[in-house]
Design an enzyme around this catalytic site. Structure first.
Site, PDB file in Angstrom:
ATOM      1  N   GLY A 245       0.841  -1.194   0.000  1.00 51.97           N
ATOM      2  CA  GLY A 245       0.000   0.000   0.000  1.00 51.97           C
ATOM      3  C   GLY A 245       0.871   1.236   0.000  1.00 51.97           C
ATOM      4  O   GLY A 245       2.029   1.193  -0.435  1.00 51.97           O
ATOM      5  N   SER A 246       0.341   2.319   0.515  1.00 55.63           N
ATOM      6  CA  SER A 246       1.078   3.592   0.477  1.00 55.63           C
ATOM      7  C   SER A 246       2.192   3.621   1.521  1.00 55.63           C
ATOM      8  O   SER A 246       2.125   2.933   2.541  1.00 55.63           O
ATOM      9  CB  SER A 246       0.104   4.737   0.744  1.00 55.63           C
ATOM     10  OG  SER A 246      -0.462   4.578   2.024  1.00 55.63           O
ATOM     11  N   GLY A 250       2.328   2.326   5.360  1.00 52.10           N
ATOM     12  CA  GLY A 250       3.432   1.409   5.675  1.00 52.10           C
ATOM     13  C   GLY A 250       4.152   1.827   6.945  1.00 52.10           C
ATOM     14  O   GLY A 250       4.458   1.008   7.821  1.00 52.10           O
ATOM     15  N   GLU A 268       5.645  -3.233   0.915  1.00 51.11           N
ATOM     16  CA  GLU A 268       5.697  -2.959  -0.530  1.00 51.11           C
ATOM     17  C   GLU A 268       4.927  -1.668  -0.729  1.00 51.11           C
ATOM     18  O   GLU A 268       3.696  -1.676  -0.727  1.00 51.11           O
ATOM     19  CB  GLU A 268       5.000  -4.071  -1.318  1.00 51.11           C
ATOM     20  CG  GLU A 268       5.652  -5.428  -1.230  1.00 51.11           C
ATOM     21  CD  GLU A 268       6.862  -5.553  -2.140  1.00 51.11           C
ATOM     22  OE1 GLU A 268       7.151  -4.620  -2.920  1.00 51.11           O
ATOM     23  OE2 GLU A 268       7.534  -6.590  -2.038  1.00 51.11           O
ATOM     24  N   CYS A 303       1.837   0.709  -8.758  1.00 52.35           N
ATOM     25  CA  CYS A 303       2.899   1.193  -7.859  1.00 52.35           C
ATOM     26  C   CYS A 303       4.162   1.538  -8.639  1.00 52.35           C
ATOM     27  O   CYS A 303       4.873   2.464  -8.292  1.00 52.35           O
ATOM     28  CB  CYS A 303       3.180   0.159  -6.793  1.00 52.35           C
ATOM     29  SG  CYS A 303       3.424  -1.476  -7.457  1.00 52.35           S
TER      30      CYS A 303
HETATM   31  P1  NAP Z   1      -3.342   2.421   1.373  1.00 52.19           P
HETATM   32  O1  NAP Z   1      -4.353   3.473   1.579  1.00 52.19           O
HETATM   33  O2  NAP Z   1      -2.017   2.536   2.002  1.00 52.19           O
HETATM   34  O3  NAP Z   1      -4.050   1.087   1.859  1.00 52.19           O
HETATM   35  C1  NAP Z   1      -3.449  -0.169   1.783  1.00 52.19           C
HETATM   36  C2  NAP Z   1      -4.092  -1.073   2.805  1.00 52.19           C
HETATM   37  O4  NAP Z   1      -3.841  -0.554   4.120  1.00 52.19           O
HETATM   38  C3  NAP Z   1      -5.602  -1.169   2.662  1.00 52.19           C
HETATM   39  O5  NAP Z   1      -6.019  -2.467   2.982  1.00 52.19           O
HETATM   40  C4  NAP Z   1      -6.070  -0.165   3.691  1.00 52.19           C
HETATM   41  O6  NAP Z   1      -7.365  -0.380   4.145  1.00 52.19           O
HETATM   42  C5  NAP Z   1      -5.062  -0.342   4.793  1.00 52.19           C
HETATM   43  N1  NAP Z   1      -4.980   0.823   5.656  1.00 52.19           N
HETATM   44  C6  NAP Z   1      -5.300   2.124   5.360  1.00 52.19           C
HETATM   45  N2  NAP Z   1      -5.114   2.913   6.430  1.00 52.19           N
HETATM   46  C7  NAP Z   1      -4.693   2.126   7.442  1.00 52.19           C
HETATM   47  C8  NAP Z   1      -4.352   2.358   8.797  1.00 52.19           C
HETATM   48  N3  NAP Z   1      -4.433   3.569   9.332  1.00 52.19           N
HETATM   49  N4  NAP Z   1      -3.950   1.305   9.553  1.00 52.19           N
HETATM   50  C9  NAP Z   1      -3.893   0.067   9.010  1.00 52.19           C
HETATM   51  N5  NAP Z   1      -4.226  -0.217   7.747  1.00 52.19           N
HETATM   52  C10 NAP Z   1      -4.605   0.797   6.957  1.00 52.19           C
HETATM   53  O7  NAP Z   1      -3.065   2.144  -0.146  1.00 52.19           O
HETATM   54  P2  NAP Z   1      -4.140   2.064  -1.296  1.00 52.19           P
HETATM   55  O8  NAP Z   1      -4.645   3.436  -1.531  1.00 52.19           O
HETATM   56  O9  NAP Z   1      -5.109   0.966  -1.026  1.00 52.19           O
HETATM   57  O10 NAP Z   1      -3.240   1.560  -2.540  1.00 52.19           O
HETATM   58  C11 NAP Z   1      -2.404   2.407  -3.245  1.00 52.19           C
HETATM   59  C12 NAP Z   1      -0.972   2.327  -2.729  1.00 52.19           C
HETATM   60  O11 NAP Z   1      -0.475   0.987  -2.793  1.00 52.19           O
HETATM   61  C13 NAP Z   1      -0.026   3.128  -3.569  1.00 52.19           C
HETATM   62  O12 NAP Z   1       0.842   3.881  -2.772  1.00 52.19           O
HETATM   63  C14 NAP Z   1       0.758   2.063  -4.345  1.00 52.19           C
HETATM   64  O13 NAP Z   1       2.014   2.466  -4.776  1.00 52.19           O
HETATM   65  C15 NAP Z   1       0.823   0.972  -3.353  1.00 52.19           C
HETATM   66  N6  NAP Z   1       1.129  -0.318  -4.025  1.00 52.19           N
HETATM   67  C16 NAP Z   1       2.388  -0.863  -3.916  1.00 52.19           C
HETATM   68  C17 NAP Z   1       2.701  -2.058  -4.547  1.00 52.19           C
HETATM   69  C18 NAP Z   1       4.071  -2.682  -4.437  1.00 52.19           C
HETATM   70  O14 NAP Z   1       4.199  -3.854  -4.720  1.00 52.19           O
HETATM   71  N7  NAP Z   1       5.090  -1.962  -4.023  1.00 52.19           N
HETATM   72  C19 NAP Z   1       1.726  -2.722  -5.298  1.00 52.19           C
HETATM   73  C20 NAP Z   1       0.465  -2.148  -5.410  1.00 52.19           C
HETATM   74  C21 NAP Z   1       0.176  -0.950  -4.757  1.00 52.19           C
HETATM   75  P3  NAP Z   1      -8.604   0.513   3.577  1.00 52.19           P
HETATM   76  O15 NAP Z   1      -8.681   0.312   2.141  1.00 52.19           O
HETATM   77  O16 NAP Z   1      -9.769  -0.091   4.254  1.00 52.19           O
HETATM   78  O17 NAP Z   1      -8.348   1.932   3.944  1.00 52.19           O
END
Ligand code: NAP
Ligand code: MG
Length: 499
Positions: A245-246, A250, A268, A303
């Site tokens: 995720g973001s 992370g 990641e 990502c």
């Molecule tokens: P995100 O907002 O960081 O969310 C990722 C996961 O974390 C979701 O399941 C989310 O749940 C959960 N989450 C959110 N806030 C949290 C908190 N305060 N405490 C614990 N868990 C929490 O990311 P996203 O918007 O879903 O996805 C986009 C991001 O993923 C981008 O930054 C992208 O670069 C990254 N990504 C990286 C890769 C890689 O392999 N490096 C691959 C794909 C995506 P909720 O949805 O319920 O908020």
């Protein structure tokens, strides 16, 4: 797939598609303990697709307890590797057998084109599970080079209960990248899908059971990050969290771990991938086409999207013209139309975030060369035109921050040294690409670029056999390849005194 299914066929199938909306805990679909649900909207038209169980502390605790019981029972964790292989191959086959249903669910839930969900997401997820299944009964442990008076074994053991927290851009595939190595090595898993896209994860849980995975080994707990995600991150009996995720979230998982039981964390996170095209690229047409795919594929919600195009000034106009020409042909369409190559942004929040970045680019002095506006507003869904900014400075917000939308920043340079310095000037380091016909330059650049993956004369190529993950704030730990198994196992030394 044999025949191409038409837009109207997909639409009528969508109307009759049943979804799993309850949490999956200890082998059963159950409501959240609170009875609460949240609305899961489709980005295609903004309508409510499903009301999904909103898991919270109590549900996470039940899931972790079930996972721990399953782990301690040994039914999976101590099953012979060849046995785990058979179950996981069956699981992979069941995902393949349900290709169309899963792809349709993914498209409705997340807004990506159905052609990609079919050709990429579901197939790669099945292939990933099969790859780890096939690997696990071919892995050997080690014997150390001890003196004759001792025998020392170095063995790998599963960690126990793994929390997997995944994003919405490739919902099933990101889950599969965790489930493959975590399950193959004998762990139990509690999977928290993104709130925007929980449906395929909920469905495959029962396919895993059907394949023979014992109860409690895989649990799926939909809910919000701040509640369900945090509860998993802070749970005292979770041994590791594998997060995608973001970077912002992370970092929270590192904090949760430090404030609870010091669970292992692998991250990641995001990227701001520099795609460097030098004037001696072998074929500028090919490079330009790849640069367009690098930012427009999956609506730019990738990502490792090639969001910073760093191009030699001598060929910049030629490359830019080609990318703009391609961008014009990739206008967003109905994701259920088999001809659509650009779908909807995952939700209204993400669409607005991307539009704000576009305004920031315009206000910051970059020149808009293509797009920049919302599209298909009448549909009720969340679409954005392919967008290209020229004359971007690497210090501008649109060059520094991950936009996660179809927005390309074009930066011009005069030589390879400046290109590499600019490429590395980022908080992220997930991937990078270099286009040149000079093999020495290519290798020197590959060494100099601080990124987990460097592509030479291609973009986003690769398969499950190579590790994927980041330098710097793109995270640490690797998904894919045999190396991914390292983050789901730990080493044990057994030293035997022989006398
Ligand atoms: P995100 O907002 O960081 O969310 C990722 C996961 O974390 C979701 O399941 C989310 O749940 C959960 N989450 C959110 N806030 C949290 C908190 N305060 N405490 C614990 N868990 C929490 O990311 P996203 O918007 O879903 O996805 C986009 C991001 O993923 C981008 O930054 C992208 O670069 C990254 N990504 C990286 C890769 C890689 O392999 N490096 C691959 C794909 C995506 P909720 O949805 O319920 O908020
Ligand atoms: Mg989110």
């Amino acid at each position: 797939m044999s025949a191409v299914v038409s837009l109207s066929d997909w639409k009528s199938r969508a109307d009759n598609l049943p979804f799993r909306t309850q949490a999956f805990i200890d082998g059963q679909y159950v409501d959240a303990a609170s009875g609460k649900t949240f609305d899961n909207l489709s980005p295609i038209d903004g309508r409510v697709l499903a009301r999904v169980a909103e898991c919270d502390n109590e549900d996470i605790d039940r899931a972790v307890k079930a996972a721990r019981r399953a782990f301690d029972s040994g039914a999976w964790s101590r099953m012979a590797p060849a046995g785990r292989k058979r179950v996981m191959l069956k699981f992979s086959e069941l995902i393949r057998n349900n290709l169309e249903e899963l792809a349709l669910t993914e498209t409705l839930d997340m807004g990506k084109p159905i052609r990609d969900a079919l050709a990429i997401d579901v197939k790669n997820s099945a292939a990933c599970i099969a790859w780890y299944a096939e690997a696990v009964d071919k892995m050997y442990d080690e014997v150390a080079p001890t003196p004759d008076s001792a025998l020392a074994l170095i063995t790998r053991e599963p960690l126990g209960v793994v929390g997997a927290v995944v994003p919405w851009n490739f919902p099933l595939m990101m889950a599969a990248w965790k489930l493959g190595p975590a399950l193959a090595t004998g762990n139990s898993v509690v999977l928290k899908p993104a709130e925007q896209s929980p449906l395929t994860a909920l469905r495959v849980a029962e396919l895993a059971m059907e394949a023979g995975l014992p109860e409690g080994v895989l649990n799926v707990v939909p809910g919000y990050g701040e509640t369900a995600g945090q509860a998993l991150g802070r749970h005292p009996d979770v041994d590791a969290v594998a997060f995608t995720g973001s970077a912002e979230v992370g970092k929270l998982f590192l904090k949760y771990s430090g404030e609870s039981n010091m669970k292992q964390v692998s991250l990641e996170c995001g990227g701001k991938t520099p795609n460097i095209i030098l004037a001696d690229a072998p074929d500028l047409e090919v490079a330009s086409k790849a640069a367009a795919d690098a930012i427009f594929f999956n609506q730019g919600e990738v990502c490792n999207a090639g969001s910073r195009l760093i191009v030699d000034r001598a060929v910049k106009d030629q490359v830019l013209e080609k990318i703009v020409e391609i961008g014009r042909t990739r206008q967003p369409g109905d994701p259920l139309d088999p001809d659509t190559v650009m779908g909807a942004m995952v939700d209204e929040v993400q669409m607005k975030r991307v539009l704000e970045y576009i305004s920031s680019g315009e206000q910051g002095g970059a020149s808009l060369a293509l797009g920049g506006k919302r599209a298909r507003e009448d549909s009720g869904g969340y679409y954005i035109e392919p967008t290209v900014f020229d004359n971007v400075d690497n210090d501008m917000k649109i060059a520094r921050e991950e936009i996660f939308g179809p927005v390309l920043s074009v930066l011009s340079v005069d030589n390879i040294e400046d290109a590499l310095a600019m490429g590395n000037k980022s908080n992220y380091g997930l991937a990078a690409a270099i286009w040149t016909r000079d093999i020495s330059k290519a290798h020197k650049a590959a060494r100099a670029l601080r990124a987990g993956t460097v592509w030479v004369n291609c973009f986003d190529h690769g398969d499950i056999s190579v590790p994927f993950g980041g330098y710097k704030q793109s995270g640490f730990g690797r998904d894919k390849s045999l190396h991914a198994m390292e983050k789901y196992t730990q080493l044990k030394t057994t030293w035997v005194h022989l006398g």
